[in-house]
Enzyme design. Structure first.
Site, PDB file in Angstrom:
ATOM      1  CG  PHE A 160      -7.341  78.657  33.003  1.00 27.98           C
ATOM      2  CD1 PHE A 160      -6.486  77.568  32.930  1.00 27.98           C
ATOM      3  CD2 PHE A 160      -8.163  78.780  34.115  1.00 27.98           C
ATOM      4  CE1 PHE A 160      -6.461  76.611  33.943  1.00 27.98           C
ATOM      5  CE2 PHE A 160      -8.155  77.834  35.127  1.00 27.98           C
ATOM      6  CZ  PHE A 160      -7.299  76.737  35.041  1.00 27.98           C
ATOM      7  CE  LYS A 212      -1.387  78.246  33.937  1.00 26.65           C
ATOM      8  NZ  LYS A 212      -2.001  79.199  33.068  1.00 26.65           N
ATOM      9  CG  ASN A 216      -0.800  76.179  30.221  1.00 30.19           C
ATOM     10  OD1 ASN A 216      -1.894  76.480  29.748  1.00 30.19           O
ATOM     11  ND2 ASN A 216      -0.001  77.077  30.769  1.00 30.19           N
ATOM     12  CG  LEU A 258      -6.547  70.036  16.683  1.00 30.34           C
ATOM     13  CD1 LEU A 258      -7.735  69.256  16.122  1.00 30.34           C
ATOM     14  CD2 LEU A 258      -5.412  69.059  17.011  1.00 30.34           C
ATOM     15  CB  CYS A 268       2.354  79.901  29.425  1.00 32.79           C
ATOM     16  SG  CYS A 268       2.014  81.571  29.947  1.00 32.79           S
ATOM     17  CE  LYS A 271       6.398  80.188  33.190  1.00 33.28           C
ATOM     18  NZ  LYS A 271       5.649  79.802  34.375  1.00 33.28           N
ATOM     19  CE  LYS A 328      -1.027  84.986  22.359  1.00 29.57           C
ATOM     20  NZ  LYS A 328      -2.060  84.230  23.028  1.00 29.57           N
ATOM     21  NE  ARG A 335       7.968  86.615  28.480  1.00 27.62           N
ATOM     22  CZ  ARG A 335       7.189  86.775  29.551  1.00 27.62           C
ATOM     23  NH1 ARG A 335       7.601  86.371  30.721  1.00 27.62           N
ATOM     24  NH2 ARG A 335       6.014  87.346  29.430  1.00 27.62           N
TER      25      ARG A 335
HETATM   26  C1  UGA Z   1      -1.427  79.933  27.094  1.00 25.41           C
HETATM   27  C2  UGA Z   1      -2.810  79.301  27.325  1.00 25.41           C
HETATM   28  O1  UGA Z   1      -3.560  79.287  26.112  1.00 25.41           O
HETATM   29  C3  UGA Z   1      -3.577  80.064  28.390  1.00 25.41           C
HETATM   30  O2  UGA Z   1      -4.818  79.397  28.669  1.00 25.41           O
HETATM   31  C4  UGA Z   1      -2.731  80.113  29.667  1.00 25.41           C
HETATM   32  O3  UGA Z   1      -3.381  80.849  30.686  1.00 25.41           O
HETATM   33  C5  UGA Z   1      -1.401  80.775  29.358  1.00 25.41           C
HETATM   34  O4  UGA Z   1      -0.724  80.017  28.342  1.00 25.41           O
HETATM   35  C6  UGA Z   1      -0.616  80.797  30.645  1.00 25.41           C
HETATM   36  O5  UGA Z   1      -0.281  79.734  31.164  1.00 25.41           O
HETATM   37  O6  UGA Z   1      -0.450  81.870  31.232  1.00 25.41           O
HETATM   38  P1  UGA Z   1      -0.519  81.999  25.667  1.00 25.41           P
HETATM   39  O7  UGA Z   1       0.836  81.429  25.917  1.00 25.41           O
HETATM   40  O8  UGA Z   1      -0.738  83.435  25.905  1.00 25.41           O
HETATM   41  O9  UGA Z   1      -1.620  81.226  26.549  1.00 25.41           O
HETATM   42  O10 UGA Z   1      -0.849  81.764  24.146  1.00 25.41           O
HETATM   43  P2  UGA Z   1      -1.648  80.726  23.225  1.00 25.41           P
HETATM   44  O11 UGA Z   1      -2.622  81.477  22.423  1.00 25.41           O
HETATM   45  O12 UGA Z   1      -2.148  79.576  23.985  1.00 25.41           O
HETATM   46  O13 UGA Z   1      -0.466  80.244  22.244  1.00 25.41           O
HETATM   47  C7  UGA Z   1       0.690  79.595  22.721  1.00 25.41           C
HETATM   48  C8  UGA Z   1       1.555  79.137  21.569  1.00 25.41           C
HETATM   49  O14 UGA Z   1       0.963  78.053  20.888  1.00 25.41           O
HETATM   50  C9  UGA Z   1       1.801  80.213  20.513  1.00 25.41           C
HETATM   51  O15 UGA Z   1       3.153  80.150  20.109  1.00 25.41           O
HETATM   52  C10 UGA Z   1       0.881  79.817  19.374  1.00 25.41           C
HETATM   53  O16 UGA Z   1       1.316  80.244  18.102  1.00 25.41           O
HETATM   54  C11 UGA Z   1       0.925  78.311  19.491  1.00 25.41           C
HETATM   55  N1  UGA Z   1      -0.270  77.645  18.915  1.00 25.41           N
HETATM   56  C12 UGA Z   1      -1.491  77.815  19.480  1.00 25.41           C
HETATM   57  C13 UGA Z   1      -0.123  76.818  17.806  1.00 25.41           C
HETATM   58  O17 UGA Z   1       0.998  76.654  17.262  1.00 25.41           O
HETATM   59  N2  UGA Z   1      -1.221  76.193  17.311  1.00 25.41           N
HETATM   60  C14 UGA Z   1      -2.455  76.328  17.861  1.00 25.41           C
HETATM   61  O18 UGA Z   1      -3.407  75.693  17.355  1.00 25.41           O
HETATM   62  C15 UGA Z   1      -2.592  77.178  18.962  1.00 25.41           C
END
Ligand code: UGA
Length: 429
Positions: A160, A212, A216, A258, A268, A271, A328, A335
């Site tokens: 995670f 998992k 997600n 949020l 992640c 996909k 981010k 990606r």
């Molecule tokens: C995500 C999950 O948070 C991890 O728990 C998981 O292990 C991982 O995928 C995975 O499956 O390997 P990650 O993709 O690294 O992690 O990044 P996040 O911080 O979750 O952000 C994902 C996307 O959502 C980003 O584009 C971010 O900008 C966006 N986001 C996130 C929002 O637009 N709003 C939010 O409130 C939070």
């Protein structure tokens, strides 16, 4: 314990380095020699916050090794973690090529292991529910000539980890999910995490796989939900961040995930939601909610283009600066970044584009290689000053202190004070 990690992407490398940090001897295995050479020198082949010093330290004290030779890595191993990538196919289904290949090779090498004590094969790669039971175990048994649960153990142990926070997340997990085919294998895997007090979920491999995907998919749903509410807020002149604060303080909801913005990207969420929806369809079900989550997310980045077009009257031959190309901050990963559809749409509407990113400029340049309408700048202030308008896509820290007093800004992350801009539009506020 002696562990072996197959695949040195951000999950594999972080797993390897963190397990070495917790006093295991870990051998990282990859088919790409350059990656292995870099790891041996203590240099991470990917950028991930806080990884480099830990990698260097554990390479120096010989707790972290790297090789292209799986057989050698498996000679004395207790646990073999499979951490290879599971990309999407064209139709959204999961592409298991790398997993199948890794499992086949692990199976062949299991056949040669004589004196090791019950090695356990652990799937960490994200795979659709049923994969470990239906594909991984039969393949291991076929190529090893041995029996799962008798000669070796099998578990599914999802990760995670968030990119950019992966080391912190690995060392401070909310929960540890052990999807065990056999109890002995599950017990052995549990011992690897003996340093963590996080709650354990012991379940079947298929349940672990679904935990998992469901995690997600729910996080992605929260984001599309708040983006949809945010689009309505924008029309009504409400700041969705005030709404999200009011909603998130309900302990049943929580304030996390949020934050409205340009939509979710990364390797992640897009996909995994696609793969889960695809599996639902293959099962004869209708994944109505998951499809809507994806559709809201497809449209969301384009809102920024509409806003900038409204600001400038039209986009033909106007110059728009994009701040941030990664999905981010604190990663070099582009990606599924919302920046990509934004750039494509701007070009489609005739704009010139200036790009800036502290880590990923060159990567994105390759994507738009040869396009005379795309330029990469090294200095973010210059990039902002030369654009007719700017879209802030990624909230890199260095963007927070730029001078926007002469800038028409579309802020997609709610990070810039509107008073500091010549003109300001928030994407959902
Ligand atoms: C995500 C999950 O948070 C991890 O728990 C998981 O292990 C991982 O995928 C995975 O499956 O390997 P990650 O993709 O690294 O992690 O990044 P996040 O911080 O979750 O952000 C994902 C996307 O959502 C980003 O584009 C971010 O900008 C966006 N986001 C996130 C929002 O637009 N709003 C939010 O409130 C939070």
């Amino acid at each position: 314990m002696n562990n072996c990690v197959v695949g040195t992407g951000y999950v594999g490398l972080v797993t390897g380095v963190c397990l070495a940090e917790k006093n295991n001897v870990v051998t990282c295995v990859d088919v790409i020699e350059e990656k292995v050479d870099m790891i041996k020198k203590g240099k991470p082949p990917i950028y991930e916050k806080n990884l480099q010093p830990l990698l260097e330290k554990n390479v120096k004290n010989k707790r972290l090794l790297a090789t292209t030779n799986l057989g050698k890595a498996m000679e004395k191993t207790d646990i073999i973690f499979i951490c290879v990538g599971t990309p999407s196919k064209e139709d959204g289904a999961i592409d298991l090529r790398h997993v199948e290949n890794a499992v086949k090779n692990i199976g062949k090498n299991l056949a040669n292991l004589e004196e090791t004590d019950y090695p356990v094969v652990v799937v960490k790669s994200t795979v659709v529910p049923g994969t470990t039971e239906k594909i991984v175990i039969p393949t291991l048994e076929k190529h090893s000539g041995k029996k799962a649960g008798k000669d070796f153990g099998v578990c599914m142990n999802p990760e995670f980890l968030r990119e950019g926070d992966a080391v912190k997340d690995f060392l401070n997990p909310d929960r540890i999910v052990i999807g065990e085919h056999d109890e002995k294998g599950g017990d052995k895997l549990d011992r690897v995490y003996s340093w963590s007090k996080a709650p354990r979920i012991r379940c079947t491999p298929t349940t672990a796989e679904m935990i998992k995907y469901a995690s997600n998919a729910l996080l992605a749903t929260k984001i599309s939900f708040i983006n949809e509410i945010g689009n309505q807020c924008k029309t009504l002149g409400i700041d969705v961040y005030d709404v999200a604060r009011g909603v998130g303080l309900d302990h049943r909801i929580s304030p996390h995930f949020l934050q409205a913005g340009p939509g979710f990207g990364g390797s992640c969420f897009p996909k995994d939601v696609k793969a889960l929806a695809k599996q639902a369809e293959e099962l004869g079900l209708q994944p109505l909610l998951l499809k809507a989550v994806l559709e809201v997310n497809r449209r969301q980045p384009l809102k920024a283009v509409d806003l900038v077009e409204k600001m400038l009257g039209q986009l033909e031959d106007r110059t728009v600066t994009i701040l941030g190309l990664t999905f981010k901050p604190d990663t070099d990963d582009t990606r599924e970044s919302p920046a990509i559809p934004i750039i494509k749409k701007l070009l489609e509407r005739g704009a010139n584009v200036i790009l800036h990113d502290p880590k990923a400029g060159e990567k994105v340049k390759k994507l738009f290689y040869g396009d005379k309408k795309v330029e990469i700048f090294e200095d973010p202030q210059k990039a902002v000053d030369l654009g007719d308008a700017t879209i802030l896509v990624t909230a890199w820290r260095e963007y927070l202190t730029l001078d926007y007093s002469k800038t028409r800004l579309v802020d997609t992350r709610h990070v810039i004070d509107r008073e500091k801009c010549l003109e300001y539009e928030g994407i959902c506020w």
